[in-house]
Design a protein around this motif. Structure first.
Motif: not given
Length: 410
Positions: A168-170, A173, A175, A226
């Motif tokens: 997952r990419w952020y 906060t 996304e 992460r």
């Protein structure tokens, strides 16, 4: 068409009835068999510890046994059968046999068998699923700063997961939507390598923004692993001119400062006066424009052009020089202030004088009353005198006369 004889038909029906009854009876016995061992499937991550438990509702003193995926006996009752220090006895009773396997590896995955040696032997199986823990994600594809409006592609890769992890990419906060994950199996290994790409068109607001790639996997807590990558965006300066004083007056020293907010910081500044040349007494000092002594002729619009190698930024400031007379204090204001001060002082003095007068009046009345009383007592001796000489004598010796008079009446 031939039909079976009556005896033959009855025998067939009887045999079918018996078989059905036997099947039903067998199923009932299996469901309620008090000696049937019971197990449960378990899931564990690589490096963790798993507990395998086998129990029976009732005991007939038969021994329970655990076997591994290769059908090698691990424990027979309390007795260790396989020399593997990772496998330990957890509990052994007449109705339960529990063992633990520590430092679990991917090769430990499979079906484990619990057996009870009755007649016939009864067994139950437990499937152990081993999760491959994904490695910390690595972000690549960003080595140098990117100009404003440019595009950048980031790649995130995580290895060693089983089943395949999800990436997952952020941005902070928030996304972001990346490309679909690419999953690759590892030769001669049950784990997977997973990668994902993120395309961005950057703006100056993305400068120093943190882009995060997080691994989502059942072996990890949420966001357990992460990595972050800070973006660096190059953009031309945004210029503002700040005055050295909010009220520039004729004859004062004064300066203007050119502030350029860009990445990188501006390296050169050019000062100009709109619709004219810079005043003779104005001196350029990099980001500063200095005035040694302001003059009314310095009024006008001043421009600053800042350059940082990426682009230019232009700012402007309108200078209006106040008259020198504006520096003099306002006599009307001073007079008003002085009058107010005098009024306050006069009021205080009047109050003090009034208080003193009141005190003097009260004190005077007090003294007068006491003096009258004294004279009255001294004059008592002359009240009964027949003539002046006797009155004087009585006044001088009035006290004794009074005493005599008191004695006379007594």
């Amino acid at each position: 068409m031939a039909f079976p004889s009556a005896p033959s038909a009855l025998w067939s029906v009887s045999l079918l009835t018996v078989l059905c009854a036997a099947a039903v009876h067998s199923n009932i016995v299996y469901e309620e068999d008090p000696l049937q061992p019971v197990t449960s499937d378990e899931t564990v991550s690589v490096g963790g510890t798993v507990t395998l438990t086998c129990h029976v509702p009732e005991s007939d003193n038969s021994s329970l046994q655990w076997s591994n995926t290769a059908q090698q006996t691990l424990y027979f009752g309390e007795k260790r059968a396989l020399r593997d220090n990772r496998i330990q006895l957890h509990r052994s009773t007449s109705t339960e046999l529990s063992i633990t396997i520590g430092d679990v590896q991917l090769s430990d995955e499979g079906e484990y068998t619990c057996s009870i040696f009755t007649m016939p032997v009864r067994t139950a199986r437990a499937t152990v699923t081993v999760l491959g823990v994904p490695g910390k994600p690595q972000i690549s594809g960003f080595e140098n700063a990117v100009p404003e409006g440019g595009k950048v592609t980031l790649t995130c890769t995580s290895t060693g997961s089983k089943p395949p992890a999800r990436l997952r990419w952020y941005r902070g906060t928030l996304e972001l939507e990346g490309r679909p994950d690419v999953v690759e199996s590892v030769p001669d290994d049950p784990t997977y390598n997973v990668s994902s790409e993120l395309d961005l068109e950057v703006s100056r607001s993305d400068d120093n923004a943190l882009i995060t790639c997080a691994v989502d996997h059942p072996s990890l807590a949420s966001g357990g692993k992460r990595s972050e990558q800070a973006l660096r965006v190059l953009y031309p300066p945004n210029v503002q001119i700040s005055p050295g004083s909010d009220l520039p007056r004729e004859g004062d020293k004064f300066h203007l400062e050119c502030k350029g907010n860009g990445n990188p910081e501006p390296s050169s500044y050019v000062w100009e006066k709109k619709d004219g040349e810079l005043p003779p007494l104005a001196k350029v000092d990099g980001a500063l424009l200095r005035f040694e002594m302001l003059n009314k002729t310095d009024d006008g619009v001043y421009l600053c052009n800042a350059n940082n190698g990426i682009g230019d930024g232009l700012g402007e400031y309108t200078l209006h020089v106040q008259d020198a007379a504006d520096n003099m204090p306002d006599p009307t204001a001073m007079s008003t202030t002085s009058s107010v001060d005098h009024a306050v002082i006069g009021g205080v003095v009047a109050v003090i004088v009034f208080i003193l007068l009141c005190l003097l009046i009260v004190l005077g009345r007090y003294l007068i009353r006491h003096k009258g009383t004294y004279l009255t007592h001294e004059a008592k001796g002359s009240d009964d005198a027949p003539d002046a000489d006797t009155a004087i004598i009585n006044a001088e010796g009035g006290h004794s006369g009074a005493e005599d008079k008191k004695e006379y009446f007594i």
